[in-house]
Design a protein around this motif. Structure first.
Motif, short mmCIF file in Angstrom:
data_model
loop_
_atom_site.label_atom_id
_atom_site.label_comp_id
_atom_site.label_asym_id
_atom_site.label_seq_id
_atom_site.Cartn_x
_atom_site.Cartn_y
_atom_site.Cartn_z
N GLY A 14 -33.11 -37.47 -21.54
CA GLY A 14 -31.86 -36.83 -21.16
C GLY A 14 -31.87 -36.26 -19.76
N GLY A 15 -33.06 -36.20 -19.17
CA GLY A 15 -33.18 -35.64 -17.84
C GLY A 15 -32.90 -36.66 -16.75
N SER A 16 -33.12 -36.23 -15.52
CA SER A 16 -32.82 -37.05 -14.35
C SER A 16 -33.99 -37.06 -13.38
CB SER A 16 -31.59 -36.52 -13.61
OG SER A 16 -30.45 -36.55 -14.43
N LEU A 17 -34.07 -38.13 -12.64
CA LEU A 17 -35.03 -38.24 -11.54
C LEU A 17 -34.36 -39.01 -10.42
CD1 LEU A 17 -38.48 -39.24 -13.11
CD2 LEU A 17 -37.97 -37.12 -11.91
N ARG A 18 -34.80 -38.75 -9.21
CA ARG A 18 -34.35 -39.55 -8.08
C ARG A 18 -35.56 -40.14 -7.39
NH1 ARG A 18 -31.07 -38.08 -2.52
NH2 ARG A 18 -33.10 -37.21 -1.93
N LEU A 19 -35.61 -41.44 -7.37
CA LEU A 19 -36.68 -42.15 -6.70
C LEU A 19 -36.26 -42.47 -5.27
CD1 LEU A 19 -37.74 -44.69 -9.48
CD2 LEU A 19 -38.41 -42.28 -9.18
N SER A 20 -37.23 -42.52 -4.39
CA SER A 20 -36.98 -42.85 -3.00
C SER A 20 -37.82 -44.05 -2.59
CB SER A 20 -37.34 -41.67 -2.09
OG SER A 20 -36.55 -40.55 -2.38
N CYS A 21 -37.26 -44.82 -1.71
CA CYS A 21 -37.98 -45.96 -1.13
C CYS A 21 -37.82 -45.87 0.38
CB CYS A 21 -37.41 -47.28 -1.65
SG CYS A 21 -38.16 -48.75 -0.94
N ALA A 22 -38.92 -45.82 1.08
CA ALA A 22 -38.89 -45.74 2.53
C ALA A 22 -39.88 -46.73 3.11
CB ALA A 22 -39.23 -44.33 2.99
N ALA A 23 -39.62 -47.11 4.35
CA ALA A 23 -40.52 -48.03 5.05
C ALA A 23 -41.30 -47.24 6.07
CB ALA A 23 -39.72 -49.14 5.71
N SER A 24 -42.56 -47.56 6.18
CA SER A 24 -43.41 -46.87 7.12
C SER A 24 -43.07 -47.25 8.54
CB SER A 24 -44.89 -47.20 6.82
OG SER A 24 -45.74 -46.60 7.75
N GLY A 25 -42.70 -46.25 9.34
CA GLY A 25 -42.49 -46.48 10.75
C GLY A 25 -41.20 -47.19 11.13
N ARG A 26 -40.32 -47.36 10.16
CA ARG A 26 -39.07 -48.04 10.47
C ARG A 26 -38.02 -47.65 9.44
NH1 ARG A 26 -40.76 -54.05 10.36
NH2 ARG A 26 -38.58 -54.37 10.92
N THR A 27 -36.78 -48.01 9.73
CA THR A 27 -35.73 -47.77 8.74
C THR A 27 -35.57 -49.03 7.89
OG1 THR A 27 -33.87 -48.64 10.06
CG2 THR A 27 -34.54 -46.35 10.47
N LEU A 28 -34.70 -48.91 6.91
CA LEU A 28 -34.41 -50.05 6.05
C LEU A 28 -33.13 -50.75 6.47
CD1 LEU A 28 -35.49 -48.48 2.65
CD2 LEU A 28 -36.66 -50.29 3.93
N ASN A 29 -32.66 -50.47 7.66
CA ASN A 29 -31.50 -51.18 8.19
C ASN A 29 -31.78 -52.68 8.25
OD1 ASN A 29 -29.26 -49.54 8.74
ND2 ASN A 29 -30.31 -48.63 10.47
N GLY A 30 -30.82 -53.45 7.80
CA GLY A 30 -30.97 -54.89 7.88
C GLY A 30 -31.67 -55.51 6.69
N TYR A 31 -32.02 -54.69 5.71
CA TYR A 31 -32.72 -55.20 4.53
C TYR A 31 -31.89 -55.02 3.27
CZ TYR A 31 -36.94 -55.23 7.43
OH TYR A 31 -37.86 -55.47 8.41
N ASN A 32 -31.99 -55.98 2.41
CA ASN A 32 -31.53 -55.79 1.04
C ASN A 32 -32.65 -55.09 0.29
OD1 ASN A 32 -29.12 -57.67 1.23
ND2 ASN A 32 -30.78 -59.08 1.72
N VAL A 33 -32.33 -54.06 -0.44
CA VAL A 33 -33.35 -53.26 -1.12
C VAL A 33 -33.11 -53.30 -2.62
CG1 VAL A 33 -34.44 -51.01 -1.32
CG2 VAL A 33 -33.52 -51.75 0.89
N GLY A 34 -34.11 -53.74 -3.33
CA GLY A 34 -34.01 -53.81 -4.78
C GLY A 34 -34.99 -52.88 -5.45
N TRP A 35 -34.64 -52.48 -6.65
CA TRP A 35 -35.54 -51.72 -7.51
C TRP A 35 -35.85 -52.56 -8.75
CZ3 TRP A 35 -38.09 -47.29 -6.53
CH2 TRP A 35 -37.62 -46.48 -5.50
N PHE A 36 -37.11 -52.59 -9.09
CA PHE A 36 -37.59 -53.25 -10.29
C PHE A 36 -38.42 -52.23 -11.07
CE2 PHE A 36 -36.93 -57.89 -9.61
CZ PHE A 36 -36.43 -57.85 -8.33
N ARG A 37 -38.69 -52.57 -12.31
CA ARG A 37 -39.58 -51.71 -13.08
C ARG A 37 -40.44 -52.56 -14.02
NH1 ARG A 37 -35.42 -48.60 -17.25
NH2 ARG A 37 -35.05 -50.35 -18.67
#
Length: 123
Positions: A14-37
């Motif tokens: 019932g709770g919540s979490l927020r996951l983050s995805c970041a790239a080292s040394g750069r932004t994620l501009n220009g990328y499609n970003v997917g989440w898998f589990r």
């Protein structure tokens, strides 16, 4: 592209979490970003994706209505907001990116992967 997924942890059902995805040394501009589990003993599965243009893809049935993907304005990071968590959401969550086309739902659609962050939902 080196990706870092973070924000996992132990949460009650019932709770919540927020996951983050970041790239080292750069932004994620220009990328499609997917989440898998990947749950214990199961194959890795697609959760959701946000395209280079900020369009959210269709989410998996298990994520619809509960999980939301978003990016900050500068695409410094992409987030997966997970609400109403269930014990069956327990898994290692991975972010992945690709620089071409749009969102995909297959692992092979993505070029780079983060190391994963563990989400454990207790009942």
């Amino acid at each position: 592209v080196q990706l870092q997924a973070s924000g996992g942890g132990l949460v009650q059902a019932g709770g919540s979490l927020r996951l983050s995805c970041a790239a080292s040394g750069r932004t994620l501009n220009g990328y499609n970003v997917g989440w898998f589990r990947q749950a214990p003993g199961k194959e890795r599965e697609f959760v959701t994706c946000i395209s280079r243009n900020g369009v959210r893809s269709s989410s998996s049935d298990s994520a619809k209505g509960r999980f939301t993907i978003s990016g900050d304005g500068a695409r410094n990071a992409v987030y997966l907001q997970m609400n109403s968590l269930l014990p069956e959401d327990t898994a290692v969550y991975y972010c992945a990116v690709r620089s071409w086309g749009g969102c995909g739902s297959r692992m092979s659609d993505y070029d780079w992967w983060g190391q994963g962050t563990l989400v454990t939902v207790s009942s």
